[in-house]
Motif scaffolding. Structure first.
Motif, PDB file in Angstrom:
ATOM      1  N   ALA A   1      -0.409  -9.263 -35.404  1.00 24.71           N
ATOM      2  CA  ALA A   1      -0.820  -9.993 -34.441  1.00 24.71           C
ATOM      3  C   ALA A   1      -0.941  -8.656 -32.969  1.00 24.71           C
ATOM      4  O   ALA A   1      -2.565  -8.648 -33.166  1.00 24.71           O
ATOM      5  CB  ALA A   1       0.510 -10.949 -34.156  1.00 24.71           C
ATOM      6  N   ALA A   2      -0.844  -7.819 -32.965  1.00 24.65           N
ATOM      7  CA  ALA A   2      -1.531  -6.521 -32.077  1.00 24.65           C
ATOM      8  C   ALA A   2      -2.929  -6.363 -32.626  1.00 24.65           C
ATOM      9  O   ALA A   2      -3.559  -6.094 -32.635  1.00 24.65           O
ATOM     10  CB  ALA A   2      -0.356  -5.701 -32.091  1.00 24.65           C
ATOM     11  N   MET A   3      -2.938  -5.819 -34.308  1.00 23.43           N
ATOM     12  CA  MET A   3      -3.959  -4.990 -34.691  1.00 23.43           C
ATOM     13  C   MET A   3      -5.249  -6.489 -34.674  1.00 23.43           C
ATOM     14  O   MET A   3      -6.063  -6.065 -33.781  1.00 23.43           O
ATOM     15  CB  MET A   3      -4.140  -4.617 -36.094  1.00 23.43           C
ATOM     16  N   THR A   4      -4.769  -7.557 -35.055  1.00 21.79           N
ATOM     17  CA  THR A   4      -5.544  -8.898 -34.414  1.00 21.79           C
ATOM     18  C   THR A   4      -6.341  -8.440 -32.991  1.00 21.79           C
ATOM     19  O   THR A   4      -7.294  -8.620 -33.041  1.00 21.79           O
ATOM     20  CB  THR A   4      -5.666  -9.572 -34.680  1.00 21.79           C
ATOM     21  N   LYS A   5      -5.456  -8.548 -32.294  1.00 24.06           N
ATOM     22  CA  LYS A   5      -5.559  -8.517 -30.141  1.00 24.06           C
ATOM     23  C   LYS A   5      -6.632  -7.156 -30.300  1.00 24.06           C
ATOM     24  O   LYS A   5      -7.564  -7.629 -29.922  1.00 24.06           O
ATOM     25  CB  LYS A   5      -3.967  -8.748 -29.658  1.00 24.06           C
ATOM     26  N   TYR A   6      -6.240  -5.969 -30.988  1.00 24.86           N
ATOM     27  CA  TYR A   6      -6.585  -4.743 -30.477  1.00 24.86           C
ATOM     28  C   TYR A   6      -8.412  -4.902 -30.625  1.00 24.86           C
ATOM     29  O   TYR A   6      -9.218  -4.157 -30.208  1.00 24.86           O
ATOM     30  CB  TYR A   6      -5.768  -3.420 -30.554  1.00 24.86           C
ATOM     31  N   LEU A   7      -8.327  -5.322 -32.184  1.00 22.24           N
ATOM     32  CA  LEU A   7      -9.876  -4.970 -33.203  1.00 22.24           C
ATOM     33  C   LEU A   7     -10.463  -5.892 -32.273  1.00 22.24           C
ATOM     34  O   LEU A   7     -11.660  -5.660 -32.345  1.00 22.24           O
ATOM     35  CB  LEU A   7      -9.467  -5.601 -34.417  1.00 22.24           C
ATOM     36  N   ALA A   8     -10.121  -7.446 -32.123  1.00 25.60           N
ATOM     37  CA  ALA A   8     -10.619  -7.896 -31.310  1.00 25.60           C
ATOM     38  C   ALA A   8     -11.241  -7.774 -30.576  1.00 25.60           C
ATOM     39  O   ALA A   8     -12.342  -7.362 -29.313  1.00 25.60           O
ATOM     40  CB  ALA A   8     -10.396  -9.468 -30.938  1.00 25.60           C
TER      41      ALA A   8
END
Length: 320
Positions: free
Chosen positions: A160-167
């Motif tokens: 979820a942290a990757m998804t949030k940062y990437l967005a």
């Protein structure tokens, strides 16, 4: 009558003092102790567990005093630090309102997913199985967890942290960059992550590979040769000519453009570098002997840099 009443009051006072001392007085714990409240625990079940683990003298005594002198708030789930000599009142207050002990697991930049899997599976305080996560889906960082928490939940936070940062990073991308989707950004960033450990070089390396992508050139990134062989772990030897010539979805020596997916889990800086690469004409790079690279925009310049690198290696006794 007056003396009898006074005697009764004295007895009652002593009884109350004894009762209160059993709640507020020091307890039997000889050293700081960790105590875990499981999911769904009640005050009654916790009292029994406290007695069994020697943190209170009597389950029934603890329950009685808790109901009369303690707070009616529920106990929290999790692991708590109980100090040596803690009173029953202190124990209940800690379990109701104290901070849960947090433990930590770190995913460094460039750790491949097979190693993330192994790291989580090797953590004895976590529970349950997980699959090997999709490559590039985990954001490198330090994550906290509780004793007994499931590996599935911890991994989900990492992803979820990757998804949030990437967005967030994608929304701030520079116009005209080589990648057209967030997934392509992660893929190219994973190559940048593996190609340089020098933070100040990341944007330059990203600019070089972006130029190659735009010009339809093979990226010729050695880590893409290694990935299908080890799933991103160190190869531990020199790359063989047969491996350089191998045709697969990752080897960027035998294909143009980017591999079919990431070759590791890139960190924030590498992703940011791909989304805002250095403005450069560089198409080539080679080690400079100091931990970094020297860059070139022409093959002739690059060949001269390679010869200098070979001279450095010969001086070190690495080449004959």
């Amino acid at each position: 009558m007056r003396k009898a009443a006074l005697a009764l009051l004295a007895v009652a006072a002593l009884a109350f003092a004894w009762f209160a001392w059993g709640w507020y007085g020091g307890g039997p714990i000889e050293k700081d102790t960790a105590f875990t409240v499981p999911d769904g625990a009640t005050l009654t079940s916790v009292a029994g567990k406290l007695e069994k683990e020697g943190l209170v003298g009597s389950r029934n005594s603890f329950l009685l005093r808790a109901k009369i002198l303690g707070s009616g708030d529920p106990v929290q789930r999790g692991e708590f630090a109980i100090p040596a000599g803690a009173s029953a009142a202190t124990i209940l207050g800690t379990l109701q309102h104290g901070q849960v002990i947090r433990r930590f697991v770190t995913v460094p930049e460039g750790l491949p997913s097979i190693s993330v899997y192994e790291k989580l599976m090797a953590e004895p305080l976590l529970t349950g199985p997980i699959p090997v996560p999709e490559e590039g889906s985990v954001l490198p960082d330090t994550y906290d967890f509780e004793r007994g928490e499931s590996r599935v939940k911890v991994l989900a936070r990492m992803q979820a942290a990757m998804t949030k940062y990437l967005a967030e990073a994608w929304s701030k991308r520079k116009s005209g960059i080589a990648v057209t989707t967030p997934q392509q950004a992660v893929t190219l960033a994973s190559i940048v992550e593996k190609e340089t450990g020098v933070a100040s070089e990341r944007r330059m390396v990203a600019g070089l590979y972006s130029n190659r992508v735009k010009q339809g050139m093979p990226l010729q990134a050695d880590p893409t040769i290694i990935y299908p062989i080890t799933k991103g772990k160190p190869l531990g030897r020199r790359i063989r000519q047969s491996e350089i010539a191998a045709v697969n979805g990752y080897n960027t020596y035998t294909m143009s453009g980017m591999p079919v997916g990431p070759i590791t889990n890139p960190g924030r800086q590498s992703i940011a570098a791909v989304l805002n690469p250095a403005a450069t004409n560089a198409l080539y790079m080679v080690a400079n002997g100091k931990g970094g690279h020297v860059f070139a925009s022409t093959l002739a310049e690059h060949n001269a840099n390679v010869q200098r690198w070979f001279a450095i290696r010969r001086a070190r006794g690495e080449l004959e």
